[in-house]
Design a protein around this motif. Sequence first.
Motif, PDB file in Angstrom:
ATOM      1  N   MET A 129      58.120  40.677  50.718  1.00 54.94           N
ATOM      2  CA  MET A 129      57.917  40.236  49.347  1.00 54.94           C
ATOM      3  C   MET A 129      56.619  40.786  48.840  1.00 54.94           C
ATOM      4  N   ARG A 130      56.676  41.868  48.282  1.00 52.21           N
ATOM      5  CA  ARG A 130      55.893  42.685  47.230  1.00 52.21           C
ATOM      6  C   ARG A 130      55.768  42.234  46.058  1.00 52.21           C
ATOM      7  N   TYR A 131      54.949  41.546  45.801  1.00 53.78           N
ATOM      8  CA  TYR A 131      54.161  40.504  46.527  1.00 53.78           C
ATOM      9  C   TYR A 131      54.414  39.199  45.444  1.00 53.78           C
ATOM     10  N   LEU A 132      53.772  37.863  46.177  1.00 54.48           N
ATOM     11  CA  LEU A 132      54.134  36.918  45.292  1.00 54.48           C
ATOM     12  C   LEU A 132      53.620  36.940  43.997  1.00 54.48           C
ATOM     13  N   LEU A 133      52.410  37.380  43.645  1.00 55.63           N
ATOM     14  CA  LEU A 133      52.009  37.388  42.369  1.00 55.63           C
ATOM     15  C   LEU A 133      52.874  38.584  41.596  1.00 55.63           C
ATOM     16  N   ALA A 134      53.223  39.470  41.963  1.00 56.12           N
ATOM     17  CA  ALA A 134      54.091  40.689  41.395  1.00 56.12           C
ATOM     18  C   ALA A 134      55.555  40.089  40.837  1.00 56.12           C
ATOM     19  N   ALA A 135      55.960  39.399  41.940  1.00 58.92           N
ATOM     20  CA  ALA A 135      57.276  38.579  41.906  1.00 58.92           C
ATOM     21  C   ALA A 135      57.234  37.666  40.702  1.00 58.92           C
ATOM     22  N   ALA A 136      56.271  36.824  40.645  1.00 56.12           N
ATOM     23  CA  ALA A 136      56.107  35.837  39.753  1.00 56.12           C
ATOM     24  C   ALA A 136      56.009  36.728  38.070  1.00 56.12           C
ATOM     25  N   LEU A 137      55.141  37.742  38.132  1.00 63.55           N
ATOM     26  CA  LEU A 137      55.223  38.475  36.975  1.00 63.55           C
ATOM     27  C   LEU A 137      56.492  39.140  36.373  1.00 63.55           C
ATOM     28  N   THR A 138      57.323  39.576  37.451  1.00 64.47           N
ATOM     29  CA  THR A 138      58.443  40.083  37.142  1.00 64.47           C
ATOM     30  C   THR A 138      59.361  39.062  36.635  1.00 64.47           C
ATOM     31  N   ALA A 139      59.401  37.916  37.108  1.00 60.96           N
ATOM     32  CA  ALA A 139      60.405  36.735  36.792  1.00 60.96           C
ATOM     33  C   ALA A 139      60.019  36.519  35.103  1.00 60.96           C
ATOM     34  N   SER A 140      58.518  36.681  34.930  1.00 60.96           N
ATOM     35  CA  SER A 140      58.269  36.235  33.852  1.00 60.96           C
ATOM     36  C   SER A 140      58.714  36.993  32.797  1.00 60.96           C
ATOM     37  N   ALA A 145      51.032  30.361  48.642  1.00 58.33           N
ATOM     38  CA  ALA A 145      52.549  30.336  49.082  1.00 58.33           C
ATOM     39  C   ALA A 145      53.147  29.971  47.682  1.00 58.33           C
ATOM     40  N   ALA A 146      54.297  30.634  47.533  1.00 58.51           N
ATOM     41  CA  ALA A 146      54.912  30.024  46.595  1.00 58.51           C
ATOM     42  C   ALA A 146      56.004  28.967  46.669  1.00 58.51           C
ATOM     43  N   ASP A 147      56.293  28.227  45.602  1.00 56.48           N
ATOM     44  CA  ASP A 147      57.231  27.191  45.867  1.00 56.48           C
ATOM     45  C   ASP A 147      57.701  27.058  44.419  1.00 56.48           C
ATOM     46  N   GLY A 148      58.747  27.753  43.881  1.00 58.15           N
ATOM     47  CA  GLY A 148      59.407  27.830  42.544  1.00 58.15           C
ATOM     48  C   GLY A 148      58.510  28.266  41.553  1.00 58.15           C
ATOM     49  N   ASP A 149      58.059  27.329  40.414  1.00 51.25           N
ATOM     50  CA  ASP A 149      56.897  27.654  39.627  1.00 51.25           C
ATOM     51  C   ASP A 149      55.644  27.061  40.094  1.00 51.25           C
ATOM     52  N   THR A 150      55.564  26.673  41.258  1.00 49.47           N
ATOM     53  CA  THR A 150      54.305  26.174  41.776  1.00 49.47           C
ATOM     54  C   THR A 150      53.649  27.074  42.776  1.00 49.47           C
ATOM     55  N   ILE A 151      52.475  27.289  42.741  1.00 49.81           N
ATOM     56  CA  ILE A 151      51.792  27.969  43.874  1.00 49.81           C
ATOM     57  C   ILE A 151      51.015  26.983  44.660  1.00 49.81           C
ATOM     58  N   ARG A 152      51.130  26.957  45.799  1.00 44.45           N
ATOM     59  CA  ARG A 152      50.312  26.116  46.912  1.00 44.45           C
ATOM     60  C   ARG A 152      49.533  26.798  47.227  1.00 44.45           C
ATOM     61  N   ALA A 153      48.034  26.372  47.371  1.00 43.19           N
ATOM     62  CA  ALA A 153      46.801  27.120  47.747  1.00 43.19           C
ATOM     63  C   ALA A 153      45.783  26.348  48.579  1.00 43.19           C
ATOM     64  N   ILE A 154      45.042  26.906  49.753  1.00 44.14           N
ATOM     65  CA  ILE A 154      44.008  26.372  50.098  1.00 44.14           C
ATOM     66  C   ILE A 154      42.759  27.324  50.320  1.00 44.14           C
ATOM     67  N   TRP A 155      41.810  26.748  50.102  1.00 38.12           N
ATOM     68  CA  TRP A 155      40.643  27.547  50.384  1.00 38.12           C
ATOM     69  C   TRP A 155      40.240  27.913  51.734  1.00 38.12           C
ATOM     70  N   GLU A 186      45.847  40.220  45.255  1.00 36.42           N
ATOM     71  CA  GLU A 186      46.543  39.469  46.425  1.00 36.42           C
ATOM     72  C   GLU A 186      46.819  40.574  47.474  1.00 36.42           C
ATOM     73  N   ARG A 187      46.896  40.027  48.635  1.00 34.02           N
ATOM     74  CA  ARG A 187      46.982  40.631  50.059  1.00 34.02           C
ATOM     75  C   ARG A 187      47.950  40.024  50.801  1.00 34.02           C
ATOM     76  N   LYS A 188      48.994  40.818  51.698  1.00 34.78           N
ATOM     77  CA  LYS A 188      50.182  40.232  52.371  1.00 34.78           C
ATOM     78  C   LYS A 188      49.474  40.451  53.958  1.00 34.78           C
ATOM     79  N   THR A 189      49.267  39.458  54.749  1.00 30.36           N
ATOM     80  CA  THR A 189      48.797  39.426  56.055  1.00 30.36           C
ATOM     81  C   THR A 189      49.925  38.718  56.791  1.00 30.36           C
ATOM     82  N   ALA A 190      49.319  38.980  58.298  1.00 28.31           N
ATOM     83  CA  ALA A 190      50.616  38.271  59.098  1.00 28.31           C
ATOM     84  C   ALA A 190      50.637  36.916  59.004  1.00 28.31           C
ATOM     85  N   ASN A 191      49.753  36.336  58.232  1.00 29.30           N
ATOM     86  CA  ASN A 191      49.906  34.889  58.102  1.00 29.30           C
ATOM     87  C   ASN A 191      50.423  34.379  56.660  1.00 29.30           C
ATOM     88  N   GLY A 192      50.789  35.303  55.933  1.00 22.87           N
ATOM     89  CA  GLY A 192      51.341  35.038  54.675  1.00 22.87           C
ATOM     90  C   GLY A 192      50.637  35.810  53.754  1.00 22.87           C
TER      91      GLY A 192
END
Length: 636
Positions: free
Chosen positions: A1-12, A97-107, A76-82
């Motif tokens: 998944m290269r990458y979450l944000l790139a995919a979001a931009l492409t979908a947009s 982490a992506a969930d449809g039109d939502t991005i879940r995040a944790i500091w 954005e960077r892809k790591t072993a943990n996501g």
Amino acid sequence: MRYLLAAALTASALMGTTPASAQQAQKIYYSGAFNCGQTDYTTNWNIRKDLSGDIAVTVYYQQRGSSHVNWLDLTERKTANGMQLHDANGNPRLDVAADGDTIRAIWMKGAPQSDCSTFAVSRSDSPRDRFDQLFALLDTSKPDEEIAAKVADATRFPPIVYALPELDQTTYSQRYSTSISEFWTRYRTTLSDELTAMPISTDAERKALSERVDAALSNTLRSSADNNGFRDMVTMLQKTADRLADSGASPATVLGNSDAGLMCQRFTNLNFAYNYFEFDKLQLATAVPFDYWTRDMAEKFLEDAPGCKAIHKDYSQRLASQWAEIQKSQQFIETLRAEQARLRALPATVETLVDTKNLQPDPEKVRLGYGQSNLSDRFFGSPLDARRQEILSIAMKDIDDQVASYSLEKPDAAKQIGDLCDQLGYLRNLGEDQRTTVREKCEAVRTTLDEKQTTAALEKVTTAFASVEPGTEQAKVARELCSDLPSKLSGNAFSAVHSACQVETTKLAKKEDELRCTNALAASGASENFLETTVAVAETSGISKAPLKDLVCKGAVREINVSFSSSGMLMWKTQAMTVRFPNYEEPLQFVLNEDENDADWVLAVEDKSTIERLEKQRMRIEIVSACFMGSPACHP
């Protein structure tokens, strides 16, 4: 998944949800909120692909209620943990982490505070579009509860100004600051007007009023009581309760609610809007002002308050310590309400308006102390304004009626009307429009009165002197009229009548002098030809002459009787002149000798008594005729 944000931009781009420009098409926006412990934050994410194809995200976050904004420029960077978002130093800041039109995040590192929760941001319009949508709501001229709820929801986590394009930040920030304050002011004004206009005669109408108050004290209270609105909301509730009490209903019964959960929710919202200890929060939380609390309400509050985390124990302690004062205040409120009812029931007359100084309370019955001016406004201000306007309208009509019926036979009426106008002009609690009405009415009244006075008085003077003859009863009456009438007038009427009387009395005086002259000439015992002969008159610059008839007439004006007689014959004939003064029984006797100059005669004296009287008055014979004629040469 290269990458979450790139995919979001492409979908947009594929969905065409952004503008057609290639560069602009590579921007998408997310927004959301998170909390760290007890602190709430709003966050806006601007995601973009630059010209080199790199994906970058700027994460803006702002503590609720603070003007300070932080932001992070991340990649954005892809790591072993996501997927993770790293800063320029390579530090992982957010795990995403992506969930449809939502991005879940944790500091991960560098969180605003400790104990920050996992959160989500969702696709949204651009900050600029979101602000424009919000401004459309904020510009509502008379916002109702539905609009207020939308604004309260939209401003709970509003767009962050610094997420706007730089050129828009200052303009939008200033507009938002002004618009939000003005909106809630308009909302509270609209709410107050709406509640004031709602009928409350029936149970159904009172229920509708209660529901409207409940809606205003719902979640919108977080915002409506903020922006300097807390005191306005308390005042709104107080006015509503007063209306109910004035109608005979119980505010505690109509507005009160025994639901402890509802009270707690209101308290929570109030603390959110106004995070300080404020005893009046109890009034809004229960929807009943202290003036109408019952003992049962107070005990119910003390019972329920400990179960609500939003209600600090200080509120219960304050209520317990203040309860005696609240009851004392309630008794005083009843006194004020009784005086208000008395004033409202007074007859709608001008006397009521003047005697009560525009429905002000009797100071013997109502004694307001320092800091109680709000009670005066509350019971004797706007609640009596409708009655004041009603009585003022009657006063204006009464003034019109008095002016219409004015006549000179009512000499005190003009002063009474003028005094009434002065009294009305100094009444308290007159609005600007009412004060203007009184001023304009009284100006018009004074003009009309002046015109009526002037017209009627001049007509009376003209009638009194019409065809008047000197020495008659009519002449006496006319003079008396001019002596009395001006004192009953004012302004221009006084001046006009005074001038007219001067003219008419001068004409009458002239007629009287002419009549005296005619009578005196007839009584002089001399022929018309003899009276045309002249006598020498001393002047300061020499000698002049005057007909004997003028001497007679001048004397008659001063009630001096002049008569002529002759004795002897031919060259021994002597012409005599007898002068009788009103205060002397003995007349003066003069002789008319032929003048050697321009006149026919010159006065001489031979009578011993006359000589003595002239000497006693130090009057030379040469100036006697001058004194008759009023010449400046007349002096002892």
